[in-house]
Design an enzyme around this catalytic site. Structure first.
Site, mmCIF file in Angstrom:
data_model
loop_
_atom_site.group_PDB
_atom_site.id
_atom_site.type_symbol
_atom_site.label_atom_id
_atom_site.label_comp_id
_atom_site.label_asym_id
_atom_site.label_seq_id
_atom_site.Cartn_x
_atom_site.Cartn_y
_atom_site.Cartn_z
ATOM 1 N N HIS B 246 0.828 -1.207 0.000
ATOM 2 C CA HIS B 246 0.000 0.000 0.000
ATOM 3 C C HIS B 246 0.863 1.259 0.000
ATOM 4 C CE1 HIS B 246 0.208 0.920 4.418
ATOM 5 N NE2 HIS B 246 0.148 -0.371 4.608
ATOM 6 N N ASP B 258 6.293 1.044 6.420
ATOM 7 C CA ASP B 258 4.848 0.749 6.332
ATOM 8 C C ASP B 258 4.170 1.828 5.512
ATOM 9 O OD1 ASP B 258 2.072 0.617 8.720
ATOM 10 O OD2 ASP B 258 2.294 -0.161 6.674
ATOM 11 N N GLU B 292 -5.079 1.984 2.858
ATOM 12 C CA GLU B 292 -5.064 0.711 3.599
ATOM 13 C C GLU B 292 -5.207 0.991 5.089
ATOM 14 O OE1 GLU B 292 -2.589 -0.258 5.883
ATOM 15 O OE2 GLU B 292 -3.546 -2.172 6.321
ATOM 16 N N GLU B 293 -4.567 2.025 5.582
ATOM 17 C CA GLU B 293 -4.526 2.287 7.028
ATOM 18 C C GLU B 293 -5.902 2.618 7.601
ATOM 19 O OE1 GLU B 293 -2.069 1.572 8.724
ATOM 20 O OE2 GLU B 293 -0.245 1.783 7.530
ATOM 21 N N ASP B 320 3.148 -6.398 3.766
ATOM 22 C CA ASP B 320 2.820 -5.281 4.659
ATOM 23 C C ASP B 320 3.268 -5.590 6.075
ATOM 24 O OD1 ASP B 320 -0.236 -3.483 5.637
ATOM 25 O OD2 ASP B 320 1.887 -2.882 5.585
ATOM 26 N N HIS B 390 4.053 2.772 12.544
ATOM 27 C CA HIS B 390 3.139 3.900 12.846
ATOM 28 C C HIS B 390 3.778 4.916 13.790
ATOM 29 C CE1 HIS B 390 -0.793 1.429 11.911
ATOM 30 N NE2 HIS B 390 0.050 1.462 10.899
#
EC number: 3.4.17.-
Lengths: 24, 428
Positions: B246, B258, B292-293, B320, B390
């Site tokens: 993503h 990520d 995606e998140e 991912d 994140h």
């Protein structure tokens, strides 16, 4: 058909194995 | 000797470090790419250009609608038992606080069960969750549902220990979900260090007071695109192997790991195959997902648009979970398909990545897996991945080009061989 391995006939599975090995 | 050629090109040949360098250029140029932001759309336009210039086929963008949330200015200050400014990261889709903030006493709990047990103490408080990190999929429930569970017992806000395997005072963000009929309260992650300190203070009987200010805002859905490129199959062009990552990220760091890594080893797989002049029997399709998140929002719309062709998908793949030195491939499918994938992974003996694990999954490909398509994901060093995940530490410095080369080689060999074999992977 020959006895099955994982529901694939051994011949077919063997063929697939040989096919995959050819990508080495 | 296709596998050896791919490995040599990716790991030792002229393509080595290409995916790392391509990724560094994009994320240094654009920065993090949160859903609904201009930087995400800029990244999509750059990738559209990159994929066309790379000579891939049927390069196109598929329009979708995605959520748009912005964190604004945020702060949390402990006022009692002493002044301590805390590092926080508001959680995706959270509401903000009033301009003057919320100042309230704190109730510290280590589980939802303890919160239920102490519900009468929670009313009018800020609930702090100091849940132990078990693993991501289990512990992330506290981030996702912490606000709802706290609101159910009358709390004014929730502060949740970051879902991280390791911390050097780094808050980690992520999506959270409200529930119809439950009041919405502001919610953010705090550092492991602060969660544990407040737990110790509370256990000594200290009264803890925090002032929380959050400028978070939810905006109307934004326009975005899934990015698609292919190498069209030579014999069964209507059949597909889908390889993906993503392009969106959280608004922290550079979104390099990520999921820049997964997106770029997926692009690299097609580049390697094209560079070697290979054209598999089936179409090899690259998809760079958007949003995606937010819960696979772009991918779900892609699935709705293409699900009529589900019988033509031989394998769906998503990376991912990092692109460090892979541990192997996670796979979901029938026993017979697994037996075939195990044979394919033997081709990666030269880089010593041959293991096949269970539970191939990915937020963006799970729709296809649930529809019966075999699915694969690249398994990595999860301890390392979830220490940066994140957080502002998610930058190119977290990645290693040599390890990314191996990840790309694994990804390219698996996707090519499955796309080129005479038969599709058997279904359950």
């Amino acid at each position: 058909k020959p006895i099955y391995k994982n529901d694939i006939s051994r011949r077919t599975f063997q063929e697939i194995k040989e096919e995959i090995a050819s990508y080495r | 000797d296709v596998a050896k050629a791919i490995i040599d090109l990716a790991v030792y040949g002229k393509a080595q470090n290409r995916s790392y360098e391509r990724l560094a250029l994009l994320v240094d140029t654009v920065g993090p790419r949160p859903s609904g932001s201009r930087s995400l759309e800029k990244a999509i336009q750059i990738m559209y250009q990159n994929l066309r210039e790379d000579g891939l086929e049927n390069v196109h963008l598929e329009p979708v609608k995605i959520p748009h949330w912005e964190r604004g200015e945020e702060s949390a200050v402990m006022l009692e038992p002493r002044i301590h400014r805390m590092a926080i990261l508001g959680l995706g889709s959270s509401i903000g606080t009033p301009p003057e903030g919320i100042t309230a006493e704190v109730l510290v709990v280590t589980s939802f069960e303890e919160l239920q047990r102490r519900a009468p103490e929670a009313r009018g408080k800020i609930v702090v969750y100091n849940q132990p990190y078990v693993n991501y999929s289990t512990t992330v429930q506290y981030r996702v549902q912490g606000a709802v569970e706290a609101a159910k017992v009358g709390a004014l806000a929730s502060l949740i220990r970051s879902v991280a395997s390791f911390s050097i005072y780094s808050p980690h963000t992520g999506i959270q979900e409200y529930q119809d009929g439950v009041p919405k309260i502001p919610t953010a992650c705090i550092t492991v260090e602060d969660a544990e300190m407040m737990s110790r203070m509370a256990s000594r009987g200290n009264r803890i007071v925090i002032q929380l200010k959050m400028g978070a805002k939810n905006y109307p859905d934004a326009d975005s695109f899934n990015t698609v490129a292919e190498i069209i199959g030579s014999k069964y062009p209507e059949q597909v192997v889908l390889v993906s990552g993503h392009l969106d990220s959280w608004d922290v760091g550079q979104g390099a790991m990520d999921d820049g890594g997964g997106a770029f080893i997926s692009w690299e797989a097609l580049s390697l195959i094209k560079d070697l002049g290979l054209r598999p029997k089936r179409t090899l399709r690259l998809v760079l997902w958007t949003a995606e998140e937010q819960g696979g929002v772009g991918a779900f719309q892609y699935y709705l648009l293409h699900q009529a062709n589900v019988s033509n998908y031989s394998l769906v793949m998503e990376s991912d979970l990092g692109t460090f030195l892979p541990s192997g491939l996670q796979f979901t499918g029938s026993d017979e398909a697994r037996a075939i994938v195990e044979e394919v992974m033997r081709l990666l003996q030269p880089v010593n990545v041959t293991r096949v694990f269970r539970a191939g999954e990915g937020t963006d490909i799970n729709f296809w897996i649930q529809a019966g398509v075999p699915g694969a994901s690249l398994l990595d060093d999860l301890y390392r991945y979830f220490s940066f995940h994140h957080s502002d530490g998610d930058t190119m410095t977290a990645l290693d080009p040599k390890q990314m080369n191996v990840a790309a080689a694994v990804w390219a060999v698996v996707s090519y061989v499955i796309a080129d074999m005479e038969e599709m992977l058997p279904r359950s």
